[in-house]
Design a protein around this motif. Structure first.
Motif, PDB file in Angstrom:
ATOM      1  N   ASP A 127       0.803  -1.220   0.000  1.00  0.00           N
ATOM      2  CA  ASP A 127       0.000   0.000   0.000  1.00  0.00           C
ATOM      3  C   ASP A 127       0.837   1.271   0.000  1.00  0.00           C
ATOM      4  OD1 ASP A 127      -2.571  -1.299   0.027  1.00  0.00           O
ATOM      5  OD2 ASP A 127      -2.109  -1.915   2.073  1.00  0.00           O
ATOM      6  N   GLU A 128       2.115   1.143  -0.324  1.00  0.00           N
ATOM      7  CA  GLU A 128       2.995   2.308  -0.456  1.00  0.00           C
ATOM      8  C   GLU A 128       2.796   2.931  -1.839  1.00  0.00           C
ATOM      9  OE1 GLU A 128       5.082   5.154   0.494  1.00  0.00           O
ATOM     10  OE2 GLU A 128       5.497   3.542   1.932  1.00  0.00           O
ATOM     11  N   ASP A 129       2.893   4.224  -1.903  1.00  0.00           N
ATOM     12  CA  ASP A 129       2.889   4.933  -3.174  1.00  0.00           C
ATOM     13  C   ASP A 129       4.053   4.403  -4.020  1.00  0.00           C
ATOM     14  OD1 ASP A 129       3.248   6.789  -5.255  1.00  0.00           O
ATOM     15  OD2 ASP A 129       2.676   8.488  -4.017  1.00  0.00           O
ATOM     16  N   VAL A 130       3.764   3.848  -5.218  1.00  0.00           N
ATOM     17  CA  VAL A 130       4.833   3.239  -6.006  1.00  0.00           C
ATOM     18  C   VAL A 130       5.865   4.272  -6.459  1.00  0.00           C
ATOM     19  CG1 VAL A 130       3.459   1.289  -6.793  1.00  0.00           C
ATOM     20  CG2 VAL A 130       3.524   3.369  -8.160  1.00  0.00           C
ATOM     21  N   GLY A 131       5.490   5.538  -6.491  1.00  0.00           N
ATOM     22  CA  GLY A 131       6.472   6.570  -6.820  1.00  0.00           C
ATOM     23  C   GLY A 131       7.636   6.577  -5.859  1.00  0.00           C
ATOM     24  N   THR A 132       7.395   6.133  -4.624  1.00  0.00           N
ATOM     25  CA  THR A 132       8.468   6.029  -3.630  1.00  0.00           C
ATOM     26  C   THR A 132       9.560   5.091  -4.114  1.00  0.00           C
ATOM     27  OG1 THR A 132       6.867   6.393  -1.850  1.00  0.00           O
ATOM     28  CG2 THR A 132       8.986   5.419  -1.229  1.00  0.00           C
ATOM     29  N   TYR A 133       9.159   4.019  -4.806  1.00  0.00           N
ATOM     30  CA  TYR A 133      10.115   3.037  -5.302  1.00  0.00           C
ATOM     31  C   TYR A 133      10.686   3.434  -6.664  1.00  0.00           C
ATOM     32  CZ  TYR A 133       7.692   0.366  -1.701  1.00  0.00           C
ATOM     33  OH  TYR A 133       7.137  -0.043  -0.522  1.00  0.00           O
ATOM     34  N   LEU A 134       9.868   4.030  -7.504  1.00  0.00           N
ATOM     35  CA  LEU A 134      10.318   4.383  -8.855  1.00  0.00           C
ATOM     36  C   LEU A 134      11.291   5.549  -8.865  1.00  0.00           C
ATOM     37  CD1 LEU A 134       6.910   4.118 -10.757  1.00  0.00           C
ATOM     38  CD2 LEU A 134       8.843   2.531 -10.923  1.00  0.00           C
ATOM     39  N   GLY A 135      11.190   6.424  -7.861  1.00  0.00           N
ATOM     40  CA  GLY A 135      12.058   7.600  -7.813  1.00  0.00           C
ATOM     41  C   GLY A 135      11.464   8.812  -8.505  1.00  0.00           C
ATOM     42  N   TYR A 136      10.201   8.721  -8.909  1.00  0.00           N
ATOM     43  CA  TYR A 136       9.486   9.851  -9.498  1.00  0.00           C
ATOM     44  C   TYR A 136       7.995   9.662  -9.229  1.00  0.00           C
ATOM     45  CZ  TYR A 136       9.007   6.405 -13.301  1.00  0.00           C
ATOM     46  OH  TYR A 136       8.768   5.265 -14.035  1.00  0.00           O
ATOM     47  N   PRO A 137       7.233  10.738  -9.172  1.00  0.00           N
ATOM     48  CA  PRO A 137       5.795  10.607  -8.901  1.00  0.00           C
ATOM     49  C   PRO A 137       5.086   9.870 -10.030  1.00  0.00           C
ATOM     50  CG  PRO A 137       6.544  12.870  -8.585  1.00  0.00           C
ATOM     51  CD  PRO A 137       7.661  12.140  -9.269  1.00  0.00           C
ATOM     52  N   LEU A 138       4.221   8.937  -9.666  1.00  0.00           N
ATOM     53  CA  LEU A 138       3.385   8.254 -10.642  1.00  0.00           C
ATOM     54  C   LEU A 138       1.939   8.560 -10.286  1.00  0.00           C
ATOM     55  CD1 LEU A 138       3.382   6.340 -13.097  1.00  0.00           C
ATOM     56  CD2 LEU A 138       2.959   4.467 -11.479  1.00  0.00           C
ATOM     57  N   ARG A 139       1.305   9.394 -11.112  1.00  0.00           N
ATOM     58  CA  ARG A 139      -0.056   9.826 -10.850  1.00  0.00           C
ATOM     59  C   ARG A 139      -0.863   9.828 -12.153  1.00  0.00           C
ATOM     60  NH1 ARG A 139       1.357   9.536  -6.258  1.00  0.00           N
ATOM     61  NH2 ARG A 139       0.966  10.980  -4.521  1.00  0.00           N
ATOM     62  N   ASN A 140      -2.109   9.407 -12.041  1.00  0.00           N
ATOM     63  CA  ASN A 140      -3.044   9.626 -13.136  1.00  0.00           C
ATOM     64  C   ASN A 140      -3.330  11.119 -13.168  1.00  0.00           C
ATOM     65  OD1 ASN A 140      -5.422  10.002 -14.681  1.00  0.00           O
ATOM     66  ND2 ASN A 140      -6.118   7.922 -14.226  1.00  0.00           N
ATOM     67  N   PRO A 141      -2.991  11.824 -14.266  1.00  0.00           N
ATOM     68  CA  PRO A 141      -3.148  13.275 -14.286  1.00  0.00           C
ATOM     69  C   PRO A 141      -4.587  13.742 -14.121  1.00  0.00           C
ATOM     70  CG  PRO A 141      -2.685  12.447 -16.490  1.00  0.00           C
ATOM     71  CD  PRO A 141      -2.471  11.303 -15.555  1.00  0.00           C
ATOM     72  N   HIS A 142      -5.553  12.836 -14.337  1.00  0.00           N
ATOM     73  CA  HIS A 142      -6.948  13.199 -14.164  1.00  0.00           C
ATOM     74  C   HIS A 142      -7.388  13.042 -12.706  1.00  0.00           C
ATOM     75  CE1 HIS A 142      -6.889  13.092 -18.494  1.00  0.00           C
ATOM     76  NE2 HIS A 142      -6.549  11.809 -18.472  1.00  0.00           N
ATOM     77  N   PHE A 143      -6.563  12.367 -11.908  1.00  0.00           N
ATOM     78  CA  PHE A 143      -6.832  12.166 -10.479  1.00  0.00           C
ATOM     79  C   PHE A 143      -5.518  12.337  -9.721  1.00  0.00           C
ATOM     80  CE2 PHE A 143      -9.713   9.662 -13.053  1.00  0.00           C
ATOM     81  CZ  PHE A 143     -10.970  10.012 -12.561  1.00  0.00           C
ATOM     82  N   PRO A 144      -4.910  13.509  -9.770  1.00  0.00           N
ATOM     83  CA  PRO A 144      -3.539  13.689  -9.283  1.00  0.00           C
ATOM     84  C   PRO A 144      -3.373  13.535  -7.780  1.00  0.00           C
ATOM     85  CG  PRO A 144      -4.523  15.802  -9.829  1.00  0.00           C
ATOM     86  CD  PRO A 144      -5.474  14.754 -10.317  1.00  0.00           C
ATOM     87  N   ASP A 145      -4.458  13.576  -7.032  1.00  0.00           N
ATOM     88  CA  ASP A 145      -4.336  13.486  -5.575  1.00  0.00           C
ATOM     89  C   ASP A 145      -4.388  12.049  -5.060  1.00  0.00           C
ATOM     90  OD1 ASP A 145      -4.218  16.266  -5.432  1.00  0.00           O
ATOM     91  OD2 ASP A 145      -6.395  16.461  -5.253  1.00  0.00           O
ATOM     92  N   ARG A 146      -4.543  11.078  -5.952  1.00  0.00           N
ATOM     93  CA  ARG A 146      -4.682   9.695  -5.521  1.00  0.00           C
ATOM     94  C   ARG A 146      -3.406   8.918  -5.843  1.00  0.00           C
ATOM     95  NH1 ARG A 146     -10.729   8.115  -7.746  1.00  0.00           N
ATOM     96  NH2 ARG A 146     -11.833   9.914  -6.855  1.00  0.00           N
ATOM     97  N   PRO A 147      -2.700   8.440  -4.844  1.00  0.00           N
ATOM     98  CA  PRO A 147      -1.492   7.651  -5.109  1.00  0.00           C
ATOM     99  C   PRO A 147      -1.841   6.306  -5.729  1.00  0.00           C
ATOM    100  CG  PRO A 147      -2.020   7.607  -2.776  1.00  0.00           C
ATOM    101  CD  PRO A 147      -2.960   8.592  -3.406  1.00  0.00           C
ATOM    102  N   ILE A 148      -0.896   5.755  -6.458  1.00  0.00           N
ATOM    103  CA  ILE A 148      -1.035   4.426  -7.047  1.00  0.00           C
ATOM    104  C   ILE A 148      -0.150   3.467  -6.265  1.00  0.00           C
ATOM    105  CG2 ILE A 148      -0.564   3.036  -9.113  1.00  0.00           C
ATOM    106  CD1 ILE A 148      -1.251   5.564 -10.747  1.00  0.00           C
ATOM    107  N   THR A 149      -0.716   2.330  -5.888  1.00  0.00           N
ATOM    108  CA  THR A 149      -0.012   1.374  -5.042  1.00  0.00           C
ATOM    109  C   THR A 149       0.187   0.043  -5.767  1.00  0.00           C
ATOM    110  OG1 THR A 149      -2.029   0.415  -4.100  1.00  0.00           O
ATOM    111  CG2 THR A 149      -1.150   2.413  -3.032  1.00  0.00           C
ATOM    112  N   LEU A 150       1.062  -0.781  -5.217  1.00  0.00           N
ATOM    113  CA  LEU A 150       1.248  -2.119  -5.760  1.00  0.00           C
ATOM    114  C   LEU A 150      -0.036  -2.934  -5.659  1.00  0.00           C
ATOM    115  CD1 LEU A 150       4.808  -3.031  -4.424  1.00  0.00           C
ATOM    116  CD2 LEU A 150       4.145  -2.779  -6.829  1.00  0.00           C
ATOM    117  N   ARG A 151      -0.789  -2.763  -4.582  1.00  0.00           N
ATOM    118  CA  ARG A 151      -2.041  -3.503  -4.456  1.00  0.00           C
ATOM    119  C   ARG A 151      -2.988  -3.170  -5.620  1.00  0.00           C
ATOM    120  NH1 ARG A 151      -4.206  -5.871   0.125  1.00  0.00           N
ATOM    121  NH2 ARG A 151      -2.795  -4.662   1.442  1.00  0.00           N
TER     122      ARG A 151
END
Length: 422
Positions: A91-115
């Motif tokens: 449930d960690e924001d995958v951007g933490t692992y990728l080294g850059y923010p990963l966001r759907n630009p249409h929903f920028p406030d919602r993090p994307i997780t491995l789950r």
């Protein structure tokens, strides 16, 4: 503890029934390898047709197929090992692992997780592709303003992360990139270390690294369909679609020597690129049935397996609004990187005619390969089926009681009734 697996003598009538399905002139198949498990034992294995039609090389127990999306489940098994080791959190924001923010630009406030990636609810889509060469960084594909971002077709507009199920191959490209990033290892080698070597499984995600025997044992996938114009001709010749190693040796992706792990995890297709035999998939099935133990060695913890295969998404509709796309009834319930087959009459994902086989696992379809890995962990039963090519268009031959093809239905029902059912 279940008894050590033993191979029973192959029933001649089951051999004949499956051979007849493969040779059916109305819907011929290039090749088939199957395996059945009952009460924690391999009780049947069968191989039919040709692994290499040009050289008349028959399918054997050692024949490896490119198993398409069943690879996703195998990738997930290795990812869950990293979860166990604390290298990643679901449930960690995958951007933490990728080294850059990963966001759907249409929903920028919602993090994307491995789950979310594992349950196909990340809001990623395959519309812009899901595989790129060594000259492309995944960041340039996924992040607005990137050199390969284009129109942003990889992002859903109808629902944000965690809200809607749409089967997505691209999610496994992100997962593979995360796995590389946190370990510093190239994906194909990482899969060898985490899963394939500990279980003694032949093959892998990189045929260019195979031994000569492994290359010789890799099946060519066929269709009676052209590769360029995609025209079916059931009366025509079998046409190689992928892994035609009789004519050309396997080659690594161009530019791979300059690849930086964690930049682009799609190179070796975490989504569909594993070559493995039905026999070795049987070893994986027995490991899962055995609570994560393979030949006395722990591969995964029992609680990890339970978490992976428990339900994390189920199809529902509220006020006429569905929470996902079932793909003509094929998808109704999902775990983490694994499909669930709840055996619901009329739902589309029933595995055998008449039902009574509730299972988890994964399906695969690509380049002529149509595969099934389905295991009933509670009753310790399971089926593996790998079809190596269709002579007729399977889209024009839908199943009678499921969203599978007519040939799949015949194979799965025949195998279940002949080797698994009590």
């Amino acid at each position: 503890m279940f008894a050590r697996p033993t191979l029973a003598a192959a029933p001649a009538d089951l051999d004949r029934s499956l051979a007849a399905i493969v040779a059916d002139p109305a819907r011929p198949l290039a090749s088939l390898a199957v395996l059945a498990v009952r009460d924690g034992r391999i009780v049947y294995e069968g191989q039919f047709g040709q692994a290499r039609i040009g050289t008349a090389k028959p399918v054997t127990a050692r024949t490896m197929f490119r198993i398409a999306s069943i690879s996703k489940m195998m990738t997930t098994l290795a990812l869950m090992k990293l979860v166990e080791d604390g290298a990643v959190r679901l449930d960690e924001d995958v951007g933490t692992y990728l080294g850059y923010p990963l966001r759907n630009p249409h929903f920028p406030d919602r993090p994307i997780t491995l789950r979310q990636l594992l349950t196909h609810t990340s809001s990623l889509r395959d519309d812009a592709g899901y595989s790129w060469g060594a000259d492309t960084a995944l960041k340039d594909v996924l992040v607005p303003g990137g050199a390969r971002y284009g129109t942003g077709a990889m992002w859903a507009r109808n629902a944000g992360p965690g809200r809607y199920f749409t089967y997505c191959n691209l999610g496994w490209g992100v997962i593979g990139t995360v796995m590389e990033r946190v370990t510093g290892e190239r994906f194909d080698r990482l899969m060898r270390r985490l899963l394939l070597d500990p279980m003694g499984l032949r093959g892998g995600y990189n045929p260019a690294a195979f031994t000569a025997d492994e290359v010789a044992d890799t099946a060519t996938l066929y269709r009676r369909r052209t590769t360029d114009t995609e025209v079916w001709n059931p009366a025509g010749p079998w046409i190689a679609q992928v892994d035609d190693y009789d004519t050309k040796a396997p080659a690594a992706p161009p530019g791979i020597e300059g690849d930086v792990p964690g930049t682009n995890g799609t190179l070796f297709s975490p989504t569909g690129g594993l070559r493995i035999s039905a026999h070795d998939l049987g070893k994986v099935m027995l490991m899962l049935i055995g609570g994560g133990i393979h030949e006395g060695r722990r591969i995964l913890r029992p609680e990890t397996i339970a978490l992976m295969f428990e339900e994390h998404w189920r199809y529902a509709a509220k006020d006429g609004q569905p929470n996902g796309d079932t793909l003509h009834g094929l998808y109704h319930s999902w775990g983490l990187g694994a499909q669930r087959f709840p055996d619901v009459d009329g739902a589309g994902n029933r595995l055998v005619e008449g039902g009574h086989f509730t299972a988890v696992g994964h399906l695969g379809e690509a380049y002529g390969l149509v595969g099934t890995f389905a295991v009933d962990l509670a009753h310790r039963n399971g089926i593996v089926s790998l079809i190596g090519g269709f002579g007729t268009d399977p889209e024009r031959d839908p199943g009678r009681y499921s969203a599978h093809t007519r040939a799949e239905e015949a194979i799965l029902t025949t195998l279940y009734r002949g080797a698994v059912a009590p």
